[in-house]
Design an enzyme around this catalytic site. Structure first.
Site, mmCIF file in Angstrom:
data_model
loop_
_atom_site.group_PDB
_atom_site.id
_atom_site.type_symbol
_atom_site.label_atom_id
_atom_site.label_comp_id
_atom_site.label_asym_id
_atom_site.label_seq_id
_atom_site.Cartn_x
_atom_site.Cartn_y
_atom_site.Cartn_z
ATOM 1 N N THR A 1 -8.806 6.505 -1.922
ATOM 2 C CA THR A 1 -10.118 5.913 -2.154
ATOM 3 C C THR A 1 -11.236 6.932 -1.943
ATOM 4 O OG1 THR A 1 -9.854 4.966 0.063
ATOM 5 C CG2 THR A 1 -9.660 3.460 -1.785
ATOM 6 N N LYS B 1 -8.831 13.592 4.799
ATOM 7 C CA LYS B 1 -7.941 12.431 4.765
ATOM 8 C C LYS B 1 -6.972 12.579 5.922
ATOM 9 C CE LYS B 1 -6.866 13.769 0.492
ATOM 10 N NZ LYS B 1 -7.151 12.517 -0.207
ATOM 11 N N ARG B 2 -6.192 11.530 6.197
ATOM 12 C CA ARG B 2 -5.197 11.669 7.246
ATOM 13 C C ARG B 2 -4.251 12.827 6.927
ATOM 14 N NH1 ARG B 2 -4.876 7.641 11.350
ATOM 15 N NH2 ARG B 2 -2.957 8.688 11.957
ATOM 16 N N LYS C 1 -15.079 8.158 -3.903
ATOM 17 C CA LYS C 1 -16.374 8.450 -3.263
ATOM 18 C C LYS C 1 -16.883 9.825 -3.672
ATOM 19 C CE LYS C 1 -14.531 5.781 0.526
ATOM 20 N NZ LYS C 1 -13.753 5.854 1.775
ATOM 21 N N LYS D 1 0.500 14.364 1.420
ATOM 22 C CA LYS D 1 -0.857 14.630 0.928
ATOM 23 C C LYS D 1 -1.069 16.128 0.678
ATOM 24 C CE LYS D 1 -2.823 10.619 3.389
ATOM 25 N NZ LYS D 1 -3.438 9.725 2.384
ATOM 26 N N HIS E 1 0.803 -1.234 0.000
ATOM 27 C CA HIS E 1 0.000 0.000 0.000
ATOM 28 C C HIS E 1 0.828 1.272 0.000
ATOM 29 C CE1 HIS E 1 -3.979 -1.870 0.839
ATOM 30 N NE2 HIS E 1 -3.218 -2.804 1.373
HETATM 31 C C1 26Q Z 1 3.097 0.356 10.443
HETATM 32 C C2 26Q Z 1 3.965 -0.021 11.457
HETATM 33 C C3 26Q Z 1 3.706 0.315 12.772
HETATM 34 C C4 26Q Z 1 2.559 1.020 13.070
HETATM 35 C C5 26Q Z 1 1.672 1.385 12.069
HETATM 36 C C6 26Q Z 1 1.946 1.065 10.751
HETATM 37 C C7 26Q Z 1 1.006 1.456 9.674
HETATM 38 C C8 26Q Z 1 -0.370 1.449 9.899
HETATM 39 C C9 26Q Z 1 -1.248 1.832 8.899
HETATM 40 C C10 26Q Z 1 1.459 1.828 8.428
HETATM 41 C C11 26Q Z 1 0.581 2.198 7.439
HETATM 42 C C12 26Q Z 1 -0.786 2.201 7.661
HETATM 43 C C13 26Q Z 1 -1.773 2.603 6.665
HETATM 44 C C14 26Q Z 1 -1.503 2.874 5.406
HETATM 45 C C15 26Q Z 1 -2.551 3.312 4.481
HETATM 46 O O1 26Q Z 1 -3.680 3.568 4.879
HETATM 47 N N1 26Q Z 1 -2.248 3.404 3.185
HETATM 48 C C16 26Q Z 1 -3.245 3.808 2.211
HETATM 49 O O2 26Q Z 1 -3.861 2.649 1.706
HETATM 50 C C17 26Q Z 1 -4.951 2.975 0.873
HETATM 51 C C18 26Q Z 1 -5.615 1.679 0.467
HETATM 52 O O3 26Q Z 1 -4.806 0.989 -0.433
HETATM 53 C C19 26Q Z 1 -4.495 3.782 -0.328
HETATM 54 O O4 26Q Z 1 -5.627 4.177 -1.063
HETATM 55 C C20 26Q Z 1 -3.715 5.012 0.122
HETATM 56 O O5 26Q Z 1 -3.171 5.674 -1.010
HETATM 57 C C21 26Q Z 1 -2.610 4.609 1.078
HETATM 58 O O6 26Q Z 1 -1.973 5.757 1.606
#
Ligand code: 26Q
Length: 798
Positions: free
Chosen positions: A644, A536-537, A648, A542, A349
Site C-alpha cells: 500500500t 516497509k517491514r 502513497k 520484500k 492478506h
Molecule cells: C499471525 C500469527 C501470530 C502473530 C502474528 C501474526 C501476523 C500479524 C500480522 C501475521 C501477519 C500480519 C500482517 C500481515 C500484513 O501486514 N500483510 C500485508 O497486508 C497488506 C494489506 O493487505 C498488504 O498490502 C501487504 O502486501 C501484506 O504483506
C-alpha cells in the site's frame, strides 16, 4: 462544522483555563495538545451521538470489521481536517502565537498494528465514515503498541511503545454499559435440560470482563462519525478472590498488554489465541445484543449485520457465532449455520504458507473447550456434505478444518463465510489458482478481488500540504473532496510551468526530510541527489537485500572510477524487523554498517549516501513519502499480496521502481509503461523455476564477476563490524540457494536503476512522469475500495 477563528480562540482559551488552570504562554506542547483534543471532542460529541441514534432508529445494516490490528497513527490533524476546521485552528493558533506543528507532534502515534494489514484496517475506518457507510471496527486496546525501534551500534533494539503516556488516549470513551463476559478454559459437558435438550455446562471456566472503549472515526466533511471499538480486559469483581496474587492478575492483564510484533510467521502461542478469541467473542456478543434490541428475529441477523474477518486472526468468529446462536440463544443448528455463513466474510492478506494460522487442536481444546466441540461439528458436517456431493476425497482432505491434530483457521473462515477476497488482482488470481485452489473449485462464487487503497487525505492534504496547494492552483480544489478530479492534472503534464512548480514542491519536501536526516543521523544529504526510498517491514521476500546488493555495486563502481558519471543518490531505508527474525535483523545491521562505511568515504565525492531512519511508523512515513523520487517495490513476484505504500508514493509523485507483484501491476496499468520502471521475473517465470527446480544461485555467483564481487563484499571484511551477519547473508544467498531469487533478478535490477539515472537527468521528462503518477493515482483511494466491500460483500446502504 461551522467555526470562526474568533470563536475557536475563545473556546480554546476557556478550555485551557478549565482543564489545565493555565494560560497559553505557560502551557507545554503536550498540554496544548490535550486541551485542543478535549475541545475537539466537545465539538463532535453531539454528531457522534446522533449518528449512533439514527443508525438504530433506522435499523440500518451495519458491517463490523474485526481486526487484531489498527494502525491509525496520529489522529488530531485528520480529525480537524475531516471536521472541516483544520485551517481555522491553524489560523487561531497563529494568532495565539502557537506553532500548530509543535502541538501536533505532541500526540503519540496510535500504533496498534504492525504494518500493511493494520494500516489498511485504519484506512477502512476513515473511508467507511467518509463514504457514509455504517461500518464499525472491532479490535483490542493494547497497552503497548508496536515496539519503538532504536538503532544502537547498528543493531535494532526494541523498546516498549508506551503510547498512553501520561495523558492516556484522549480520543477514546469507555462504555461501561456495554461490558460483556468472556469464558475461557475449564471443562464443558452436555446435559439435558428440563425440555430434554442437550445444553453445555461450563465447569471451572475462567470468566473475564471485556470492557469496550470507543474511538470516533470521523468522516470527511459529512457530519458522520462511526465507532472503532477496542476491548480491554478486567477481572470481574465477583471473581476477584480467584486472583489473590499479583502474578495472577498480571496474567489476565497480559491479554491486552502488547501487540504481537511479528507480521511474518505464525506462532502457536496460547496468549495469541486468547487475544483472538477475547476480542472476537466480546465483539460478537455485543453485536447480537444490539441486534436483538431492535426486536427482529435472530435467524435473520445477516440482514442487519455483516462481520468481516481481517486475515485469520479473528477467524474463530464463525464458530463463536454458532456457539452464541445455538447455545446461548437456542437456535437450531441448520438455521444458525445459514445465518452464520451469510454474516461472515474474510480477507486473505498473504500467500506465504508459513503465515497461515493453524492451531494445535489440543491447545485449542484446552483454551476454548466448547468452541472446539463446535469446530469439530462444523468440520464433520462439511466433510459429510462434500462426500455426499461426490467431491474428490483428496479435495475434501485439503479443505477440511481439522486434520493432523491442527485447526486450519483459513479453512474455517472460508467454509463459515460467503466471501473470500484477495487484496490485489494478482493476489486474488494466485489464491484461486494456487493457495486456495481447492476451495475455488468448491465455491467459485465466494471468491472476489478487492484491491487495497489508501486514505488520500492523509497522504496529500496532511502529509504533503505544499503539493496540495500546488494542485489547488493547477486544477482547482475539487480534488480534495473528489479525488477523481486529480485526473484533470493530465492536461498539464506537458506544461513547463506546472512541471517546474511540482518539481519545486518535491525539492521542498526533500529539504524537509534532509533536515530531519541531518538532525537524527548527522549525515548531510544533498537535495540535488535522487532520493531513493524503501520503507516497509523488513522481510526476506520484500528484498531490501537486493537494494543493498545494488548499493554495493555502485560503491565498487565508484571505488574503481571516482569520476563515474552518475546522478548522486541517497538511498533511504526505514524498516522494523520482528524481534525474533534473525535474518531481518542481520540485514538491518549490514545496512547500518554499510551506511557508515559509505557516508564516511570522501573518495565517493558525495555521490552515494545510505540512510537508515530508525523507528519507521505512520508519522515518519508522512515525512518520508512525499520526499521520495524513487519508490522501491522490489519484492519477488507473487510474494507481496498488494503493498500500500506503493500507492502513497505514486500519489505524491515518486516514480515506482518495481517488480510485477501485488498492486504494482495495477499501478503500471494506471500510469502506463512509460511512467514506471519495471524489472525482474514475473510471477510465471518464478513459478516455472519452482516447477523445474532449475535455479542454482551458486552457478550465477560463479559465472557473473559483478555478482561475485558484490557477494564477496559481505565476507571479506570490506563492511566493518558485521562478520557474522555478513556470513549469514552469504549463506542465505549461496549455500541456501537464494530463496527469493535476488541473484536472478540482480542484473535486470541494475539495468532498471541505470534507467532511473538516465531518466532523472531529463528534468522535464522526469517531471512529466511524476505528474502522470499523481494524475492517475485516484484508483487507489480506499474510499472506492470500501465502497466495493460495502456494495459487493456487505450489502450496505449509505
Ligand atoms: C499471525 C500469527 C501470530 C502473530 C502474528 C501474526 C501476523 C500479524 C500480522 C501475521 C501477519 C500480519 C500482517 C500481515 C500484513 O501486514 N500483510 C500485508 O497486508 C497488506 C494489506 O493487505 C498488504 O498490502 C501487504 O502486501 C501484506 O504483506
Amino acid at each position: 462544522m461551522q467555526l470562526t477563528k474568533e470563536q475557536f480562540i475563545r473556546d480554546f482559551k476557556d478550555t485551557l483555563h478549565e482543564e489545565q488552570l493555565i494560560k497559553v504562554p505557560k502551557a507545554t506542547a503536550s498540554e496544548l495538545f490535550t486541551t485542543l483534543a478535549k475541545l475537539v471532542r466537545k465539538y463532535y460529541t453531539s454528531t457522534w451521538i446522533d449518528r449512533n441514534n439514527r443508525l438504530s432508529e433506522n435499523q440500518e445494516k451495519i458491517a463490523y470489521y474485526f481486526s487484531i490490528e489498527f494502525l491509525p497513527g496520529r489522529m488530531l490533524e485528520t480529525n480537524l481536517l475531516n471536521l472541516g476546521i483544520l485551517e481555522t485552528v491553524k489560523e487561531g493558533f497563529a494568532e495565539l502565537g502557537i506553532d500548530f506543528n509543535d502541538v501536533k507532534v505532541a500526540e503519540h502515534d496510535m500504533a496498534l498494528g504492525n504494518g500493511g494489514l493494520g494500516r489498511l484496517a485504519a484506512a477502512f475506518m476513515d473511508s467507511l465514515a467518509t463514504t457514509g457507510y455504517p461500518g464499525f471496527g472491532n479490535g483490542l486496546r493494547y497497552k503497548y503498541g508496536l515496539f519503538k525501534q532504536r538503532i544502537v551500534d547498528g543493531y535494532q533494539v526494541e523498546l516498549p511503545d508506551s503510547w498512553f503516556g501520561s495523558m492516556g488516549n484522549v480520543w477514546e470513551v469507555r462504555k461501561d454499559h456495554d461490558v460483556v463476559d468472556v469464558k475461557l478454559f475449564g471443562n464443558v459437558y452436555l446435559q439435558a435440560n428440563e425440555e430434554g435438550k442437550l445444553v453445555p455446562v461450563y465447569d471451572g471456566a475462567q470468566v473475564l470482563r471485556a470492557v469496550p472503549y470507543d474511538v470516533p472515526q470521523i468522516g470527511f466533511e459529512n457530519d458522520i462519525i462511526n465507532n472503532l471499538r477496542l476491548w480491554d480486559v478486567e477481572i470481574p469483581e465477583e471473581y476477584e478472590l480467584n486472583y489473590p496474587a499479583l502474578e495472577d492478575r498480571r496474567r489476565v492483564q497480559d491479554i491486552t498488554a502488547i501487540l504481537y510484533p511479528d507480521d511474518t510467521s505464525y506462532e502457536g502461542k496460547q496468549l495469541r489465541l486468547v487475544q483472538e478469541y477475547f476480542m472476537t467473542s466480546a465483539g460478537l456478543q455485543t453485536i447480537i445484543k444490539s441486534y436483538l434490541k431492535q426486536g427482529l428475529p435472530l435467524e435473520n441477523i445477516h440482514e442487519k449485520v455483516s462481520v468481516h474477518i481481517n486475515d485469520t486472526h479473528p477467524a474463530v468468529a464463525p464458530a463463536e457465532f454458532m456457539r452464541l446462536l445455538v447455545d446461548e440463544y437456542g437456535l437450531e443448528w441448520d438455521i444458525a449455520w445459514q445465518a452464520t455463513v451469510k454474516t461472515m466474510s474474510y480477507t486473505n492478506h498473504t500467500i506465504l504458507s508459513e503465515a497461515l494460522e493453524k492451531w494445535d487442536a489440543n491447545l485449542f481444546k484446552q483454551v476454548l473447550p466448547r468452541v472446539y466441540q463446535i469446530v469439530l461439528e462444523i468440520d464433520n458436517r462439511f466433510v459429510v456434505e462434500m462426500a455426499q456431493k461426490g467431491v474428490d476425497t483428496q479435495v475434501i482432505e485439503n479443505t477440511r478444518i481439522v486434520k493432523n491434530g491442527q485447526i486450519h483457521m483459513a479453512n474455517l473462515s472460508i467454509i463459515g463465510g460467503h466471501s473470500v477476497n484477495g487484496v490485489a488482482k494478482l493476489h486474488t488470481e494466485l489464491l484461486k489458482e494456487d493457495t486456495l485452489h481447492d476451495f475455488y473449485t468448491l465455491y467459485p462464487e465466494k471468491f472476489n478481488n478487492k484491491t487495497n487503497g489508501i486514505v488520500q487525505r492523509r497522504w496529500t492534504q496532511i502529509a504533503a500540504p505544499e503539493l496540495s496547494a500546488a494542485l489547488d492552483r493547477t486544477i482547482g480544489n475539487g480534488w480534495r473532496k473528489d479525488i477523481h478530479e486529480l485526473r484533470k492534472l493530465n492536461d498539464f503534464v506537458d506544461d513547463a510551468a506546472v512541471q517546474d512548480t511540482f518539481y519545486q514542491v518535491k525539492q521542498d519536501a526533500k529539504a524537509k526530510l534532509a533536515a530531519y536526516i541531518k538532525d537524527t543521523t548527522g549525515v548531510e544529504v544533498s537535495t540535488e541527489a535522487i532520493f531513493d526510498v524503501q520503507v516497509k517491514r523488513l522481510h526476506a521476500y520484500k528484498r531490501q537485500l537486493l537494494n543493498v546488493l545494488h548499493i554495493i555495486k555502485l560503491y565498487w563502481d565508484l571505488k574503481d572510477d571516482p569520476d563515474k558519471d552518475m546522478v548522486p543518490r541517497v538511498f533511504i531505508f526505514g524498516a522494523k524487523a520482528a524481534p525474533g527474525y534473525r535474518f531481518a535483523k542481520s540485514v538491518i545491521k549490514v545496512i547500518n554498517e554499510l551506511a557508515s562505511l559509505i557516508n564516511n568515504d570522501d573518495s565517493l565525492q558525495g555521490k552515494l549516501k545510505v540512510i537508515f531512519l530508525e523507528n519507521y511508523n505512520v508519522s515518519l512515513a508522512e515525512l518520508i513519502i512525499p520526499a521520495a523520487n524513487v519508490s522501491e517495490q522490489i519484492s519477488l513476484a507473487s510474494k507481496e499480496a498488494s503493498g500500500t505504500s506503493n500507492m502513497k508514493f505514486m500519489m505524491t509523485g515518486a516514480i515506482t521502481l518495481a517488480t510485477l507483484d501485488g498492486a504494482n501491476i495495477e499501478i503500471k496499468d494506471e500510469v502506463g509503461d512509460d511512467n514506471v520502471v519495471i524489472f525482474g521475473m514475473n510471477k510465471d517465470e518464478v513459478y516455472d523455476h519452482y516447477a523445474r527446480h532449475d535455479y542454482y544461485s551458486r552457478g550465477v555467483y560463479e559465472n557473473n564477476p559483478v555478482i561475485h564481487r558484490v557477494i564477496d563484499t559481505f565476507v571479506n571484511g570490506t563492511i566493518p563490524n558485521c562478520q557474522g551477519e555478513g556470513m549469514e547473508i552469504y549463506e542465505a544467498l549461496i549455500t541456501h540457494n537464494d530463496e527469493y531469487f535476488l541473484l536472478e533478478d540482480f542484473t535486470s535490477y541494475v539495468e532498471a536503476q541505470e534507467r532511473i539515472d538516465a531518466l532523472y537527468r531529463g528534468k522535464a521528462k522526469w517531471s512529466r512522469m511524476s505528474l502522470m503518477n499523481i494524475a492517475n493515482s485516484d484508483k487507489f483511494t480506499s474510499d472506492d475500495t470500501i465502497t466495493q466491500y460495502a456494495e459487493e460483500i456487505w450489502n450496505l446502504k449509505k
